[in-house]
Design a protein around this motif. Structure first.
Motif, PDB file in Angstrom:
ATOM      1  N   SER A 191      33.554  42.013  47.481  1.00 56.83           N
ATOM      2  CA  SER A 191      33.544  43.114  46.523  1.00 56.83           C
ATOM      3  C   SER A 191      34.967  43.386  46.036  1.00 56.83           C
ATOM      4  O   SER A 191      35.934  43.112  46.764  1.00 56.83           O
ATOM      5  N   PRO A 192      35.132  43.942  44.849  1.00 54.77           N
ATOM      6  CA  PRO A 192      36.474  44.309  44.375  1.00 54.77           C
ATOM      7  C   PRO A 192      37.165  45.303  45.313  1.00 54.77           C
ATOM      8  O   PRO A 192      38.401  45.373  45.350  1.00 54.77           O
ATOM      9  N   GLU A 193      36.360  46.058  46.061  1.00 55.13           N
ATOM     10  CA  GLU A 193      36.914  47.074  46.942  1.00 55.13           C
ATOM     11  C   GLU A 193      37.266  46.537  48.322  1.00 55.13           C
ATOM     12  O   GLU A 193      37.878  47.242  49.123  1.00 55.13           O
TER      13      GLU A 193
ATOM     14  N   LYS B 289      40.426  43.636  43.988  1.00 54.58           N
ATOM     15  CA  LYS B 289      40.453  43.847  42.535  1.00 54.58           C
ATOM     16  C   LYS B 289      41.860  43.743  41.947  1.00 54.58           C
ATOM     17  O   LYS B 289      42.026  43.474  40.757  1.00 54.58           O
TER      18      LYS B 289
ATOM     19  N   SER C 208      30.397  42.721  41.684  1.00 53.05           N
ATOM     20  CA  SER C 208      30.265  44.175  41.600  1.00 53.05           C
ATOM     21  C   SER C 208      28.983  44.515  40.867  1.00 53.05           C
ATOM     22  O   SER C 208      28.741  44.007  39.757  1.00 53.05           O
ATOM     23  N   GLU C 209      28.142  45.334  41.487  1.00 53.16           N
ATOM     24  CA  GLU C 209      26.863  45.753  40.902  1.00 53.16           C
ATOM     25  C   GLU C 209      26.036  44.535  40.459  1.00 53.16           C
ATOM     26  O   GLU C 209      25.423  44.532  39.390  1.00 53.16           O
TER      27      GLU C 209
END
Length: 265
Positions: free
Chosen positions: A16-18, A63, A40-41
């Motif tokens: 994930s970007p996070e 990210k 993401s999503e």
């Protein structure tokens, strides 16, 4: 046309970007992979590789270091795998995410997958050449596919190469290996003489995989075949007798053409 979807890996590890640099390092340790799509999503928004992590703080977020979607190279499942191979060669990328029209991740295709797609296509041609050679020598035979025990395989090639062996190990771990080619004398179930697939057979042995898919050429004869004499001359009785060498430091001939050497047959 061979499509990407026929050879891509569908179960893909992604981040994930996070996620943080530390998270990616842990995933590298877990999977031994060096590149991951960033999702993401449900949509691919970037890609991150081990090179992007160099010199970064372990708490830095993905990210901030990833290659963003607009700068990525991706492919589609219905793309011609040969075109993808040419693209990889030109750009130097070894892995490409496979996405749909809405950037949803469907899989990943690697340069190994591209190579494998071409090797598998040539196997029937190679098999036909070997079968034709024995038929021309007057042998009665039949050809079938079977799952054979690795410990009953007798090699006919004394050396294999470390770099190619690692490729075969990688394929076997992913369940992607194409069949080997063996000869079996009619009435003998204790030995399969290996004609093609020495790297795959050794990889199976290393991974302790007990069986391997094979094209079996069953020959009706009691005579010692030329290929057996070759194995005798090299002192080869089992897979354990094959030497693994570093190609860069070895000047010996890597492979020989079976059908061009009647004595070997």
């Amino acid at each position: 046309m061979v499509k990407v979807e026929e050879y891509m890996t569908k179960n893909v590890y992604y981040v994930s970007p996070e996620n943080t640099v530390k998270d990616v390092i842990e995933l590298i340790k877990k999977t031994s992979h060096d590149t991951f799509p960033v999702v993401s999503e449900g949509r691919v928004v970037g890609i991150v590789s081990v090179n992007d992590l160099i010199g970064k703080d372990e708490n830095e977020k993905v990210k901030n270091i990833m290659v963003k979607r607009k700068n990525m190279i991706t492919t589609r499942p219905d793309a011609d795998i040969r075109d993808v191979g040419r693209l990889m060669f030109r750009t130097g990328f070894s892995k490409l995410p496979v996405i749909d029209e809405e950037d949803r991740l469907l899989g990943i295709i690697t340069n190994t997958d591209v190579i494998r797609s071409q090797i598998e296509k040539t196997t029937p041609e190679k098999l036909n050449k070997i079968v034709d050679a024995y038929r021309k020598l007057g042998f009665n035979l039949r050809v079938y596919t079977d799952t054979i025990p690795v410990n009953k395989i007798r090699p006919t090639q004394g050396k294999i190469y470390e770099d190619e062996l690692q490729g075969r190990i990688y394929e076997l771990k992913r369940g992607l290996a194409e069949p080997i080619i063996v000869i079996k004398k009619k009435g003998r179930d204790d030995q399969y003489i290996l004609v093609d697939g020495h790297h795959r057979a050794v990889a199976c042995n290393i991974l302790k995989i007990p069986t391997l898919e094979a094209y079996v050429i069953e020959i009706d004869t009691d005579k010692k075949l030329g290929i057996e004499k070759t194995a005798d001359s090299l002192g080869l009785r089992s897979i354990e007798d094959i030497e693994i060498v570093d190609e860069e430091n070895n000047d010996s001939c890597r492979i020989y053409e079976l059908t061009s050497n009647r004595n070997h047959i």
